[in-house]
Design a protein around this motif. Structure first.
Motif, short mmCIF file in Angstrom:
data_model
loop_
_atom_site.label_atom_id
_atom_site.label_comp_id
_atom_site.label_asym_id
_atom_site.label_seq_id
_atom_site.Cartn_x
_atom_site.Cartn_y
_atom_site.Cartn_z
N VAL A 176 0.85 -1.18 0.00
CA VAL A 176 0.00 0.00 0.00
C VAL A 176 0.90 1.24 0.00
CG1 VAL A 176 -1.77 1.26 1.27
CG2 VAL A 176 -1.79 -1.23 1.25
N PHE A 177 0.70 2.09 -0.97
CA PHE A 177 1.52 3.29 -1.16
C PHE A 177 2.98 2.93 -1.46
CE2 PHE A 177 2.59 7.81 0.41
CZ PHE A 177 2.12 8.37 -0.76
N GLY A 178 3.18 1.76 -2.03
CA GLY A 178 4.54 1.32 -2.33
C GLY A 178 5.25 2.18 -3.35
N VAL A 179 4.47 2.87 -4.21
CA VAL A 179 5.09 3.72 -5.22
C VAL A 179 5.91 4.84 -4.60
CG1 VAL A 179 3.31 3.25 -6.95
CG2 VAL A 179 3.05 5.21 -5.41
N ALA A 180 5.67 5.12 -3.32
CA ALA A 180 6.34 6.25 -2.67
C ALA A 180 7.84 6.01 -2.45
CB ALA A 180 5.66 6.57 -1.34
N TRP A 181 8.35 4.83 -2.79
CA TRP A 181 9.79 4.61 -2.63
C TRP A 181 10.59 5.62 -3.45
CZ3 TRP A 181 13.28 3.69 -6.53
CH2 TRP A 181 12.78 3.27 -7.76
N THR A 182 10.04 6.04 -4.58
CA THR A 182 10.75 6.99 -5.42
C THR A 182 10.88 8.36 -4.75
OG1 THR A 182 8.70 7.63 -6.53
CG2 THR A 182 9.98 5.87 -7.54
N LEU A 183 9.90 8.70 -3.90
CA LEU A 183 9.97 9.98 -3.19
C LEU A 183 11.08 9.96 -2.15
CD1 LEU A 183 8.01 12.35 -3.78
CD2 LEU A 183 7.14 10.14 -4.53
N GLY A 184 11.32 8.79 -1.54
CA GLY A 184 12.44 8.68 -0.61
C GLY A 184 13.76 8.94 -1.31
N VAL A 185 13.91 8.38 -2.50
CA VAL A 185 15.13 8.59 -3.28
C VAL A 185 15.28 10.07 -3.65
CG1 VAL A 185 16.23 8.11 -5.51
CG2 VAL A 185 15.21 6.24 -4.19
N GLU A 186 14.23 10.67 -4.18
CA GLU A 186 14.35 12.05 -4.64
C GLU A 186 14.55 13.03 -3.50
OE1 GLU A 186 12.26 13.71 -7.69
OE2 GLU A 186 12.48 12.01 -9.05
N GLN A 187 13.93 12.79 -2.36
CA GLN A 187 14.12 13.71 -1.24
C GLN A 187 15.57 13.74 -0.78
OE1 GLN A 187 11.86 15.94 -1.21
NE2 GLN A 187 11.23 15.82 0.91
N LYS A 188 16.21 12.59 -0.77
CA LYS A 188 17.62 12.56 -0.37
C LYS A 188 18.49 13.26 -1.41
CE LYS A 188 16.83 8.30 2.17
NZ LYS A 188 15.38 8.36 1.89
N PHE A 189 18.12 13.11 -2.66
CA PHE A 189 18.83 13.85 -3.71
C PHE A 189 18.67 15.35 -3.51
CE2 PHE A 189 17.86 16.16 -7.68
CZ PHE A 189 19.15 16.28 -8.17
N TYR A 190 17.44 15.79 -3.24
CA TYR A 190 17.19 17.22 -3.05
C TYR A 190 17.97 17.77 -1.85
CZ TYR A 190 13.26 16.88 -6.32
OH TYR A 190 12.48 16.69 -7.44
N LEU A 191 18.20 16.94 -0.85
CA LEU A 191 18.94 17.38 0.32
C LEU A 191 20.43 17.48 0.04
CD1 LEU A 191 17.21 15.35 3.19
CD2 LEU A 191 17.17 17.83 2.88
N LEU A 192 20.97 16.50 -0.68
CA LEU A 192 22.43 16.38 -0.79
C LEU A 192 23.03 17.08 -2.01
CD1 LEU A 192 22.88 12.66 0.34
CD2 LEU A 192 23.28 14.73 1.67
N TRP A 193 22.37 16.99 -3.16
CA TRP A 193 22.97 17.51 -4.39
C TRP A 193 23.26 19.01 -4.32
CZ3 TRP A 193 25.88 16.54 -8.28
CH2 TRP A 193 25.90 17.39 -9.41
#
Length: 355
Positions: A128-145
Motif C-alpha cells: 500500500v503506497f509502495g510507489v512512494a519509494w521513489t519519493l524517498g530517493v528524490e528527497q535525499k537527492f534534493y537534500l544532498l545535491w
C-alpha cells in the motif's frame, strides 16, 4: 539552437509531455496494460529521475548566474512547499481509506507510517503506497545535491562536471550491492546534462543533439529498449544489466537537448493534453492506488488487472490528480513563492515533479 537562446528559454513545455507519458506508463504497468507495458512500464520512474536532475540543476545554475550564488535556504523551502503538502495529503487519504476498509494494519501501512512520514520509503516498501519509494530517493537527492554542487563557493564548470560524472560512475558501480544506487545514478545523469548545456563550450559539444533528427533517433532508441526487451527488470539484474539501465538513462538524457530546442518532436510533446497530464503527473503518480480501489468499488468486474482496467484507473486517477493539483499543489507552490519572495526567485523553467 544557440547557447544564448537556450539560456533565454524560460520554460521547456515538451518536458511536461515526457512526464505525462512516463506517469501514464507507470499507472498502466501497475494495473494491467499491454504485455510490454506490464513488463517494462515501471521504468518510467527513471525518466522522472533524469528530468528531476536536469531541471533542478538548471534552476540552480541560472540562479547562480543571476545572483552570484544559490540560496540553499530558499531552495529547500521551495522544494518543501512543492513536494510535502500533496504527499502528506495523499498519505493521509491512504490512512483513512485503509482504516475504513479494515486494512490499516493488515496492509502493512500502519507499520510503515514512520518510514513514509520521514521519506525513508525505499527502506520499508509496503504494498500500500509502495510507489512512494521513489519519493524517498528524490528527497535525499534534493537534500544532498545542492550542498555538493552549489554549497561550495567558486565551484566552476570543470569541478562541477567532474563531480557529476564521478558520482554517476560510482553510483552505477554500486548497483550490484546498493539496491537504489541506479535510481540515484539516473538523477545524476540528468544533472550532468544540465551542467554541460549551461556552459558555453559544453553546449557546443551537445549542440548536435538539439537537431530534430538527433531527437528522433534518441526517442526511437528509447522505444526500442522499452518495447523490444521482453523484461527490462530481469535484464537489469542479470550480468550486464547495469549497463542496460545506464544506457536507458543516458538515452533519456540525450533526448533532452532536442526537446528544449523545440522541433517537431518537441512540439508534439508540448500539445495541451500532454501538458495537462504532465502538470498533474506528481499527484497522478501518488494517487493511482486510491483510484484503483475506487474503480474496483464502482465497477467490480474491473477489479482484476487488464488493459481496460488500466485505462479506467488512469482516467479516474487523472480526475483525482486534477483536484489535488488545483486544491493543494498550486496553492502551496504559490505560498512557497510568497515565503521566499524577499529573496530573488530562480528563472521560471518547468518545475520538476518527483516520480
Amino acid at each position: 539552437m544557440t547557447h544564448e537562446t537556450y539560456l533565454a528559454t524560460r520554460r521547456f513545455p515538451a518536458l511536461d509531455g515526457v512526464r505525462a507519458i512516463a506517469a501514464v506508463l507507470v499507472v498502466l504497468f501497475h494495473f494491467g496494460g499491454g504485455a510490454w507495458v506490464r513488463a517494462n512500464g515501471w521504468i518510467g520512474v527513471h525518466v522522472f529521475f533524469v528530468l528531476s536532475g536536469f531541471l533542478i540543476t538548471t534552476l540552480a545554475l541560472r540562479e547562480e548566474d543571476r545572483n552570484g550564488r544559490v540560496s540553499l535556504k530558499n531552495f529547500y523551502l521551495r522544494r518543501a512547499y512543492r513536494i510535502l503538502p500533496v504527499y502528506y495529503v495523499v498519505l493521509g487519504i491512504f490512512v483513512v481509506v485503509t482504516f475504513a476498509r479494515g486494512e490499516l494494519r493488515s496492509s502493512g501501512l500502519f507499520g510503515a507510517l514512520p518510514w513514509f512520514a520521514t521519506f525513508l520509503n525505499e527502506f520499508h516498501v509496503a504494498g500500500v503506497f509502495g510507489v512512494a519509494w521513489t519519493l524517498g530517493v528524490e528527497q535525499k537527492f534534493y537534500l544532498l545535491w545542492p550542498l555538493l554542487a552549489f554549497g561550495v563557493a567558486g565551484l566552476g564548470f570543470a569541478k562541477r562536471f567532474g563531480l557529476a560524472v564521478g558520482l554517476a560512475v560510482a553510483l552505477v558501480a554500486l548497483v550490484p550491492v546498493l539496491p537504489y544506487s541506479g535510481a540515484y545514478a539516473s538523477i545524476v545523469i540528468g544533472c550532468t546534462v544540465a551542467i554541460v548545456l549551461h556552459h558555453r563550450k559544453g553546449f557546443a559539444v551537445l549542440r548536435p543533439f538539439t537537431h530534430p533528427v538527433a531527437g528522433l533517433a534518441a526517442a526511437a532508441a528509447i522505444v526500442v529498449v522499452q518495447v523490444f526487451f521482453s523484461d527490462i527488470t530481469t535484464a537489469i539484474h542479470d550480468e550486464g544489466g547495469v549497463a542496460l539501465g545506464t544506457v536507458y538513462a543516458v538515452l533519456v538524457a540525450l533526448l533532452l537537448p532536442s526537446l528544449v530546442a523545440g522541433g517537431p518532436l518537441g512540439r508534439l510533446l508540448s500539445v495541451e493534453p500532454l501538458r495537462f497530464v504532465g502538470e498533474r503527473s506528481y499527484s497522478l503518480y501518488l494517487i493511482q492506488s486510491i483510484a484503483g480501489w475506487t474503480l474496483a468499488g464502482l465497477v467490480p468486474h474491473l477489479a482484476h488487472p487488464r488493459t481496460l482496467t488500466a485505462v479506467g484507473v488512469t482516467a479516474v486517477a487523472l480526475l483525482m490528480a486534477d483536484l489535488l493539483h488545483r486544491w493543494v499543489e498550486l496553492p502551496m507552490i504559490a505560498l512557497g513563492r510568497k515565503v521566499t519572495a524577499n529573496r530573488p526567485e530562480p528563472t521560471a523553467v518547468t518545475e520538476p515533479v518527483p516520480a
